[in-house]
Design a protein around this motif. Structure first.
Motif, PDB file in Angstrom:
ATOM      1  N   VAL A  50       0.835  -1.200   0.000  1.00 35.65           N
ATOM      2  CA  VAL A  50       0.000   0.000   0.000  1.00 35.65           C
ATOM      3  C   VAL A  50       0.872   1.253   0.000  1.00 35.65           C
ATOM      4  N   ALA A  51       2.004   1.206   0.704  1.00 36.69           N
ATOM      5  CA  ALA A  51       2.907   2.358   0.719  1.00 36.69           C
ATOM      6  C   ALA A  51       3.415   2.669  -0.682  1.00 36.69           C
ATOM      7  N   ASP A  52       3.731   1.641  -1.454  1.00 33.38           N
ATOM      8  CA  ASP A  52       4.235   1.882  -2.810  1.00 33.38           C
ATOM      9  C   ASP A  52       3.162   2.488  -3.707  1.00 33.38           C
ATOM     10  N   ILE A  53       1.943   1.979  -3.605  1.00 34.94           N
ATOM     11  CA  ILE A  53       0.833   2.577  -4.358  1.00 34.94           C
ATOM     12  C   ILE A  53       0.678   4.042  -3.971  1.00 34.94           C
ATOM     13  N   ALA A  54       0.700   4.309  -2.669  1.00 37.98           N
ATOM     14  CA  ALA A  54       0.510   5.675  -2.188  1.00 37.98           C
ATOM     15  C   ALA A  54       1.625   6.597  -2.657  1.00 37.98           C
ATOM     16  N   MET A 142      -4.130  -7.863  -5.169  1.00 40.92           N
ATOM     17  CA  MET A 142      -3.492  -8.798  -6.089  1.00 40.92           C
ATOM     18  C   MET A 142      -4.123  -8.763  -7.474  1.00 40.92           C
ATOM     19  N   SER A 143      -5.211  -8.035  -7.644  1.00 36.63           N
ATOM     20  CA  SER A 143      -5.759  -7.714  -8.962  1.00 36.63           C
ATOM     21  C   SER A 143      -5.264  -6.333  -9.363  1.00 36.63           C
ATOM     22  N   PRO A 144      -4.619  -6.183 -10.520  1.00 36.13           N
ATOM     23  CA  PRO A 144      -4.223  -4.846 -10.968  1.00 36.13           C
ATOM     24  C   PRO A 144      -5.407  -3.892 -11.093  1.00 36.13           C
ATOM     25  N   THR A 145      -6.569  -4.425 -11.429  1.00 36.74           N
ATOM     26  CA  THR A 145      -7.764  -3.579 -11.524  1.00 36.74           C
ATOM     27  C   THR A 145      -8.114  -2.998 -10.169  1.00 36.74           C
ATOM     28  N   ALA A 146      -8.065  -3.823  -9.132  1.00 38.43           N
ATOM     29  CA  ALA A 146      -8.311  -3.320  -7.778  1.00 38.43           C
ATOM     30  C   ALA A 146      -7.204  -2.372  -7.354  1.00 38.43           C
ATOM     31  N   GLY A 147      -5.969  -2.661  -7.747  1.00 36.81           N
ATOM     32  CA  GLY A 147      -4.864  -1.769  -7.418  1.00 36.81           C
ATOM     33  C   GLY A 147      -5.088  -0.369  -7.961  1.00 36.81           C
ATOM     34  N   TYR A 278       5.145 -13.429  -3.756  1.00 37.10           N
ATOM     35  CA  TYR A 278       5.018 -12.281  -2.855  1.00 37.10           C
ATOM     36  C   TYR A 278       3.572 -11.792  -2.869  1.00 37.10           C
ATOM     37  N   VAL A 279       3.063 -11.495  -1.674  1.00 35.21           N
ATOM     38  CA  VAL A 279       1.684 -11.017  -1.527  1.00 35.21           C
ATOM     39  C   VAL A 279       1.620  -9.847  -0.551  1.00 35.21           C
ATOM     40  N   ASP A 280       1.937 -10.119   0.713  1.00 30.04           N
ATOM     41  CA  ASP A 280       1.717  -9.153   1.788  1.00 30.04           C
ATOM     42  C   ASP A 280       2.869  -8.179   1.976  1.00 30.04           C
ATOM     43  N   SER A 281       3.975  -8.407   1.293  1.00 28.71           N
ATOM     44  CA  SER A 281       5.131  -7.539   1.501  1.00 28.71           C
ATOM     45  C   SER A 281       5.954  -7.440   0.231  1.00 28.71           C
ATOM     46  N   LEU A 282       6.491  -6.257  -0.017  1.00 27.24           N
ATOM     47  CA  LEU A 282       7.510  -6.083  -1.033  1.00 27.24           C
ATOM     48  C   LEU A 282       8.838  -6.605  -0.490  1.00 27.24           C
ATOM     49  N   SER A 283       9.842  -6.618  -1.341  1.00 31.90           N
ATOM     50  CA  SER A 283      11.197  -6.936  -0.904  1.00 31.90           C
ATOM     51  C   SER A 283      11.939  -5.644  -0.607  1.00 31.90           C
ATOM     52  N   ALA A 284      13.171  -5.763  -0.152  1.00 32.75           N
ATOM     53  CA  ALA A 284      14.039  -4.595  -0.049  1.00 32.75           C
ATOM     54  C   ALA A 284      14.290  -4.031  -1.448  1.00 32.75           C
ATOM     55  N   SER A 285      14.831  -2.821  -1.497  1.00 34.99           N
ATOM     56  CA  SER A 285      14.996  -2.141  -2.788  1.00 34.99           C
ATOM     57  C   SER A 285      15.901  -2.906  -3.741  1.00 34.99           C
ATOM     58  N   ASP A 286      16.809  -3.724  -3.220  1.00 35.08           N
ATOM     59  CA  ASP A 286      17.697  -4.504  -4.083  1.00 35.08           C
ATOM     60  C   ASP A 286      17.219  -5.946  -4.243  1.00 35.08           C
ATOM     61  N   SER A 288      13.838  -8.879  -5.171  1.00 34.52           N
ATOM     62  CA  SER A 288      13.103  -9.309  -6.367  1.00 34.52           C
ATOM     63  C   SER A 288      11.907  -8.431  -6.684  1.00 34.52           C
ATOM     64  N   VAL A 289      11.261  -7.877  -5.648  1.00 36.07           N
ATOM     65  CA  VAL A 289      10.008  -7.140  -5.871  1.00 36.07           C
ATOM     66  C   VAL A 289      10.009  -5.831  -5.081  1.00 36.07           C
ATOM     67  N   PRO A 290      10.816  -4.865  -5.464  1.00 40.57           N
ATOM     68  CA  PRO A 290      10.870  -3.611  -4.718  1.00 40.57           C
ATOM     69  C   PRO A 290       9.645  -2.730  -4.898  1.00 40.57           C
ATOM     70  N   THR A 291       8.802  -3.021  -5.909  1.00 43.73           N
ATOM     71  CA  THR A 291       7.589  -2.235  -6.128  1.00 43.73           C
ATOM     72  C   THR A 291       6.397  -3.176  -6.319  1.00 43.73           C
ATOM     73  N   TYR A 292       5.207  -2.597  -6.207  1.00 47.94           N
ATOM     74  CA  TYR A 292       3.965  -3.350  -6.427  1.00 47.94           C
ATOM     75  C   TYR A 292       3.898  -3.908  -7.849  1.00 47.94           C
ATOM     76  N   LEU A 293       4.293  -3.126  -8.840  1.00 42.70           N
ATOM     77  CA  LEU A 293       4.294  -3.617 -10.216  1.00 42.70           C
ATOM     78  C   LEU A 293       5.253  -4.785 -10.367  1.00 42.70           C
ATOM     79  N   ASP A 294       6.425  -4.683  -9.732  1.00 41.86           N
ATOM     80  CA  ASP A 294       7.384  -5.787  -9.767  1.00 41.86           C
ATOM     81  C   ASP A 294       6.805  -7.032  -9.107  1.00 41.86           C
ATOM     82  N   LEU A 295       6.072  -6.851  -8.009  1.00 43.88           N
ATOM     83  CA  LEU A 295       5.474  -7.985  -7.303  1.00 43.88           C
ATOM     84  C   LEU A 295       4.532  -8.757  -8.229  1.00 43.88           C
ATOM     85  N   LEU A 296       3.644  -8.049  -8.920  1.00 46.14           N
ATOM     86  CA  LEU A 296       2.692  -8.720  -9.806  1.00 46.14           C
ATOM     87  C   LEU A 296       3.413  -9.439 -10.940  1.00 46.14           C
TER      88      LEU A 296
END
Length: 312
Positions: A50-54, A142-147, A278-286, A288-296
């Motif tokens: 949610v922080a990344d979306i915000a 976890m749906s880009p539409t909902a995101g 990954y679902v409930d948390s992003l990774s650190a900036s370095d 696999s998934v530093p952003t929500y888009l990367d997570l999906l």
């Protein structure tokens, strides 16, 4: 701005207020005082996704931070006195809602801080099985539409918090929503490469209902939400039967839970164990998934590789 307040008994409210007071009294000299030098309003979110979306909506006009850290298990999180200090000084708190943050109502009791639930207005999917059967599945992001809906709701909250920049927040939300729409099309195209008979997603947590609906996957899981944290022998047996009968090539688990139960399913059925998703948390900036888009993207790439028999 409408406040979202859940009913709690008087005892809980008094206890929460006492925690807040204690946290504030202990704040002097603690780390984080430098934040007071930043004049931008502070927005706190309950978790890193949610922080990344915000942040994408806020641009540089607001400070955005997550209460929980990278890798935290969001369902049963135990807030610290430091979390309470930060929240007491925030200008806005954003949560997911739908029962995801079991600790959130206790956390905000006693705090005079506006809060907005980003899942409000989402068409929810009910949990299909397990202890929480029939309740709304909380993992709507976890749906880009909902995101995209989350981004627009954040923009409206920011516009009320900072009216002078309302147009900028709304424009950024629409730009971000367009990126999510493009990503959704990409994800659907990626999953289309998986043969229809193989489009079965077996995970530890039932966190993929919204993504599965978007891209045409049949979902099975050991437990509905991580708050349960245990797979019963019956749940394990049902999943093993499904994997064998469908000839599922790979099974998966998420980054914030113990994968051992699903690893045993893999050993029992001959399916490959693949992860982490990954679902409930992003990774650190370095990571696999530093952003929500990367997570999906990461999750869909891993799912496609696993179900197609490729290298995860």
């Amino acid at each position: 701005m409408a406040h979202v307040r859940l009913p709690r008994c008087a005892t809980a409210r008094v206890a929460a207020a006492a925690l807040v007071a204690a946290a504030l009294l202990s704040a002097c000299g603690m780390p984080g005082e430098a934040e007071a030098d930043d004049p931008r309003p502070l927005v706190l979110t309950t978790f890193t996704v949610v922080a990344d979306i915000a942040r994408n909506v806020a641009g540089g006009d607001l400070r955005v931070a997550s209460i929980t850290k990278v890798g935290a298990e969001i369902h049963g999180y135990d807030p610290t006195p430091g979390d309470l200090r930060r929240a007491a000084g925030a200008d806005l708190v954003l949560d997911n809602g739908l029962g995801l943050e079991a600790w959130f109502a206790r956390f905000v009791d006693g705090l005079d801080v506006p809060r907005v639930t980003l899942s409000d207005g989402i068409a929810t999917i009910p949990i299909a099985r397990g202890e929480a059967e029939g309740r709304p599945n909380p993992h709507a992001w976890m749906s880009p539409t909902a995101g995209a809906s989350y981004a627009r709701r954040a923009a409206e909250a920011f516009a009320e918090l900072d009216p002078d920049r309302a147009d900028a927040y709304r424009e950024r939300a629409e730009t971000y929503a367009a990126r999510l729409g493009t990503l959704r099309d990409e994800l659907v195209a990626r999953l289309a490469t998986v043969p229809p008979a193989a489009r079965a997603l077996v995970t530890c947590e039932g966190a993929f209902s919204y993504l599965a609906a978007d891209v045409g996957l049949e979902e099975r899981y050991l437990w509905a939400v991580n708050a349960e944290q245990q797979a019963t022998p019956q749940q394990v047996a049902e999943v093993e039967t499904f994997v064998r009968e469908r000839g599922v090539a790979a099974v998966f688990c998420e980054s914030t839970v113990n994968p051992s139960p699903m690893q045993r399913v893999a050993e029992s059925t001959g399916a490959r164990f693949v992860g982490p998703l990954y679902v409930d948390s992003l990774s650190a900036s370095d990571g696999s998934v530093p952003t929500y888009l990367d997570l999906l993207r990461h999750d869909v790439d891993l799912i496609v590789a696993g179900l197609s028999g490729g290298a995860p």
